[in-house]
Design an enzyme around this catalytic site. Structure first.
Site, PDB file in Angstrom:
ATOM      1  N   LYS A  70       5.711 -16.840  -2.140  1.00 46.44           N
ATOM      2  CA  LYS A  70       5.600 -17.669  -0.933  1.00 46.44           C
ATOM      3  C   LYS A  70       4.361 -17.334  -0.121  1.00 46.44           C
ATOM      4  O   LYS A  70       3.739 -18.200   0.483  1.00 46.44           O
ATOM      5  CB  LYS A  70       6.822 -17.440  -0.032  1.00 46.44           C
ATOM      6  CG  LYS A  70       8.108 -18.053  -0.548  1.00 46.44           C
ATOM      7  CD  LYS A  70       9.272 -17.712   0.372  1.00 46.44           C
ATOM      8  CE  LYS A  70      10.621 -18.072  -0.210  1.00 46.44           C
ATOM      9  NZ  LYS A  70      11.024 -19.465  -0.012  1.00 46.44           N
ATOM     10  N   ASN A 115      20.202 -19.889  -4.008  1.00 51.57           N
ATOM     11  CA  ASN A 115      19.486 -19.257  -2.897  1.00 51.57           C
ATOM     12  C   ASN A 115      19.644 -20.084  -1.622  1.00 51.57           C
ATOM     13  O   ASN A 115      19.768 -21.302  -1.661  1.00 51.57           O
ATOM     14  CB  ASN A 115      18.000 -19.062  -3.252  1.00 51.57           C
ATOM     15  CG  ASN A 115      17.148 -20.249  -2.846  1.00 51.57           C
ATOM     16  OD1 ASN A 115      16.733 -20.367  -1.691  1.00 51.57           O
ATOM     17  ND2 ASN A 115      16.909 -21.170  -3.783  1.00 51.57           N
ATOM     18  N   PHE A 119      13.135 -20.675   3.940  1.00 52.42           N
ATOM     19  CA  PHE A 119      11.686 -20.633   4.245  1.00 52.42           C
ATOM     20  C   PHE A 119      11.279 -19.327   4.931  1.00 52.42           C
ATOM     21  O   PHE A 119      10.533 -19.337   5.921  1.00 52.42           O
ATOM     22  CB  PHE A 119      11.254 -21.821   5.125  1.00 52.42           C
ATOM     23  CG  PHE A 119      11.226 -23.160   4.439  1.00 52.42           C
ATOM     24  CD1 PHE A 119      11.403 -23.287   3.071  1.00 52.42           C
ATOM     25  CD2 PHE A 119      11.003 -24.319   5.175  1.00 52.42           C
ATOM     26  CE1 PHE A 119      11.381 -24.521   2.444  1.00 52.42           C
ATOM     27  CE2 PHE A 119      10.970 -25.569   4.556  1.00 52.42           C
ATOM     28  CZ  PHE A 119      11.166 -25.660   3.199  1.00 52.42           C
ATOM     29  N   SER A 184      14.118 -28.942   0.572  1.00 53.50           N
ATOM     30  CA  SER A 184      14.889 -27.704   0.517  1.00 53.50           C
ATOM     31  C   SER A 184      16.228 -27.927   1.211  1.00 53.50           C
ATOM     32  O   SER A 184      16.276 -28.487   2.309  1.00 53.50           O
ATOM     33  CB  SER A 184      14.148 -26.577   1.221  1.00 53.50           C
ATOM     34  OG  SER A 184      15.060 -25.511   1.462  1.00 53.50           O
ATOM     35  N   ASN A 186      17.976 -25.657   2.469  1.00 52.69           N
ATOM     36  CA  ASN A 186      18.270 -24.485   3.296  1.00 52.69           C
ATOM     37  C   ASN A 186      17.663 -24.506   4.696  1.00 52.69           C
ATOM     38  O   ASN A 186      17.769 -23.526   5.422  1.00 52.69           O
ATOM     39  CB  ASN A 186      17.830 -23.209   2.558  1.00 52.69           C
ATOM     40  CG  ASN A 186      18.521 -23.092   1.224  1.00 52.69           C
ATOM     41  OD1 ASN A 186      19.729 -23.299   1.138  1.00 52.69           O
ATOM     42  ND2 ASN A 186      17.769 -22.810   0.171  1.00 52.69           N
ATOM     43  N   THR A 187      16.985 -25.597   5.049  1.00 51.84           N
ATOM     44  CA  THR A 187      16.512 -25.772   6.427  1.00 51.84           C
ATOM     45  C   THR A 187      17.270 -26.973   6.986  1.00 51.84           C
ATOM     46  O   THR A 187      17.117 -28.082   6.470  1.00 51.84           O
ATOM     47  CB  THR A 187      14.983 -26.010   6.456  1.00 51.84           C
ATOM     48  OG1 THR A 187      14.335 -24.822   6.010  1.00 51.84           O
ATOM     49  CG2 THR A 187      14.497 -26.341   7.863  1.00 51.84           C
ATOM     50  N   LYS A 222       7.625 -33.181  -2.993  1.00 53.91           N
ATOM     51  CA  LYS A 222       8.677 -32.504  -3.768  1.00 53.91           C
ATOM     52  C   LYS A 222      10.033 -33.025  -3.334  1.00 53.91           C
ATOM     53  O   LYS A 222      10.362 -33.001  -2.148  1.00 53.91           O
ATOM     54  CB  LYS A 222       8.596 -30.989  -3.575  1.00 53.91           C
ATOM     55  CG  LYS A 222       9.595 -30.237  -4.460  1.00 53.91           C
ATOM     56  CD  LYS A 222       9.209 -28.802  -4.640  1.00 53.91           C
ATOM     57  CE  LYS A 222      10.207 -28.037  -5.467  1.00 53.91           C
ATOM     58  NZ  LYS A 222       9.810 -26.652  -5.677  1.00 53.91           N
ATOM     59  N   ASN A 251      13.510 -30.023  -6.617  1.00 55.11           N
ATOM     60  CA  ASN A 251      13.915 -28.813  -5.910  1.00 55.11           C
ATOM     61  C   ASN A 251      15.314 -28.408  -6.409  1.00 55.11           C
ATOM     62  O   ASN A 251      15.820 -28.984  -7.370  1.00 55.11           O
ATOM     63  CB  ASN A 251      13.923 -29.095  -4.394  1.00 55.11           C
ATOM     64  CG  ASN A 251      13.535 -27.860  -3.587  1.00 55.11           C
ATOM     65  OD1 ASN A 251      14.027 -26.763  -3.864  1.00 55.11           O
ATOM     66  ND2 ASN A 251      12.670 -28.031  -2.614  1.00 55.11           N
ATOM     67  N   THR A 252      15.944 -27.448  -5.757  1.00 49.07           N
ATOM     68  CA  THR A 252      17.286 -26.987  -6.155  1.00 49.07           C
ATOM     69  C   THR A 252      18.336 -28.025  -5.754  1.00 49.07           C
ATOM     70  O   THR A 252      18.086 -28.883  -4.908  1.00 49.07           O
ATOM     71  CB  THR A 252      17.612 -25.651  -5.461  1.00 49.07           C
ATOM     72  OG1 THR A 252      17.467 -25.828  -4.048  1.00 49.07           O
ATOM     73  CG2 THR A 252      16.663 -24.561  -5.915  1.00 49.07           C
TER      74      THR A 252
END
Ligand code: FMN
Length: 349
Positions: A70, A115, A119, A184, A186-187, A222, A251-252
Site C-alpha cells: 500500500k 480482510n 485503507f 472496497s 471496508n470503507t 476498480k 475487488n474482494t
C-alpha cells in the site's frame, strides 16, 4: 522451498506474517548477490510475454494487485519476484490507521483470505516521497507502476471527489497509470460511489484534470464483484462516456457462498472482503460480461483467484488484457509469477 516455510509463516497472525515475510524479502534483496540470484530464479526474460496495453509496454502480463504494498515500501524487492507491474495503494490524502486488529484472516481450506483492513496507509505524502526516491534510483526500469487512489474514511461521500483529485495530482509524476477505487467493502459507504451519477461525475473530473496535464495517463476503475449484470452494463456505458482507459475486475466480495470453510468460522470472523480461489469464477464472469459490452474498446485487468497458469489463462480468455494477484502469492509463494508465465508463454498473444 516455500512449501517448507509456509507452515511456519502460517503459525503467525496473517498481518504479522505479511510484515515478517516482507522484511525477510527486503533483507535478502539488500544483499546484491542474493538479489541477482532471485532475479535469475523468479524473473522471466521471455520477450514473447511483453505486451502493449493502454499505450504502456508491460514486460509481462502478471501484476501485483493493490493492497499488498500500500505504501510503496517494497517495490524493488517485489519486482525481483518477476511482476510485470506493481500497483501501490490504496492511498488516501491523509494517513489513517484502518480498522482495529485483527482484520486479516486466512481460510486455508479455500485458499482464501478475508480482510477488513479499511485503507490503512501512511498517507499520500509518504507514498510520493518513496516513489520519487524509487524513480531516481531506477531511471532505466521497465517495471510499470500503478497508483490506486481512494478517499479517507472521515471524508463524506459528497466531498470524495476532492480526495481523489488530491491523490491524482500528487501521484501524477510518479506513476504510469491510475486506479480509482470505489469498490472496497471496508470503507463505509464507499461502494455507493459506484452508482451512475456520482461515478460519472468523479471520473469526468479526474479526466478533465488528466487532460489538463497535456500528457494524460491511463485511468482505470476498480469494481466490486457483487454488482448485478445491469450494474455491470451501466459500468460499461460509463467507461465509454467518460473515455477512461479501462476496468480492474474485481475487488474482494462480500459473498460467503461456495466455501469449504464451515459457516461457524466465517461467522466468527465477521465482516470483510473475501479474496482468493472462491472469487475466481465470479471475477471471470464479470470480465466476460464487461468484455462483451466493451468490445475491444477498453483495457481490462483481471484479478480474483489467480494462482497458476490455468486461472490466469481463464481470465485472459474471458477478455482480460493483463492479470493481477494478491491471495495467490500468500498460498503459492514467490515462484508463482514465474510458474504462471511458464504456463501461459507458449500461447500468449
Ligand atoms: C489484505 C488485502 C488488502 C487489500 N487492499 C486493497 C486495497 O487497498 N485497494 C484495492 O483496490 N484492493 C485491495 N485488495 C484487493 C486486491 O487488490 C484484489 O482485488 C483481491 O484480493 C482479489 O484478488 P486475489 O483473489 O488475487 O486476492 C486487498 C486484498 C487483500 C487480501
Amino acid at each position: 522451498m516455500y512449501h517448507l516455510l509456509k507452515p511456519l509463516i502460517f503459525l503467525l497472525d496473517p498481518e504479522k506474517a505479511h510484515k515478517a515475510t516482507m522484511t525477510l524479502l527486503d533483507t535478502a534483496c539488500a544483499v546484491p548477490p542474493v538479489h541477482f540470484i532471485m532475479q535469475r530464479m523468479f524473473c522471466s526474460g521471455d520477450e514473447a510475454l511483453s505486451t502493449n496495453v493502454m499505450g504502456l509496454r508491460f514486460a509481462n502480463p502478471v501484476g501485483l494487485a493493490a493492497g499488498f504494498d500500500k505504501d510503496g515500501k517494497h517495490i524493488s524487492s517485489l519486482a525481483s519476484l518477476g511482476f510485470g507491474f506493481i500497483e501501490v495503494g490504496t492511498v488516501t490524502p491523509i494517513a489513517q490507521e484502518g480498522n482495529p486488529k485483527p482484520r486479516l484472516f486466512r481460510l486455508p481450506a479455500d485458499k482464501a483470505l478475508i480482510n477488513r483492513m479499511g485503507f490503512n496507509n501512511e498517507g499520500l505524502d509518504a507514498l510520493v516521497r518513496r516513489l520519487k526516491k524509487w524513480r531516481e534510483r531506477n531511471t532505466d526500469t521497465k517495471l510499470i507502476i500503478g497508483g490506486n487512489i481512494g478517499k479517507n474514511k472521515l471524508t463524506p461521500n459528497e466531498n470524495a471527489e476532492q480526495d481523489y483529485l488530491t491523490c491524482f495530482g500528487a501521484l501524477f509524476p510518479w506513476v504510469d497509470y491510475f486506479v480509482v477505487n470505489v469498490s472496497s467493502p471496508n470503507t463505509p459507504g464507499l461502494r455507493e460511489l459506484q452508482e451512475k451519477e456520482p461515478l460519472t461525475k468523479l471520473l469526468l473530473l479526474l479526466q478533465e484534470k488528466n487532460r489538463s496535464t497535456g500528457k494524460p495517463k491511463p485511468v482505470l476503475l476498480k469494481i466490486a464483484p457483487d454488482l448485478t449484470d445491469t450494474q455491470l452494463d451501466e459500468i460499461a456505458d460509463i467507461v465509454r462516456s467518460t473515455e477512461i482507459a479501462g476496468v480492474i475486475a474485481t475487488n474482494t466480495t462480500v459473498s460467503r457462498n461456495n466455501l469449504s470453510t464451515p459457516p461457524g468460522i466465517t461467522d466468527s470472523i465477521g465482516a470483510g472482503g473475501l479474496s482468493g480461489s472462491p472469487l475466481r469464477e465470479r471475477s471471470t464472469q464479470v470480465i466476460r460480461r464487461l468484455r462483451e459490452k466493451l468490445g475491444t474498446h477498453a483495457a481490462i485487468i483481471g484479478v480474483g483467484g489467480v494462482e497458476d497458469a490455468s486461472s490466469a489463462r481463464e481470465k485472459l480468455d474471458a477478455g482480460a488484457n493483463l492479470v493481477q494477484v494478491y491471495s495467490g502469492l500468500v498460498y503459492q509463494g514467490p515462484a508463482m509469477v514465474k510458474n504462471i508465465l511458464k504456463g501461459i508463454s507458449p500461447s500468449f498473444s
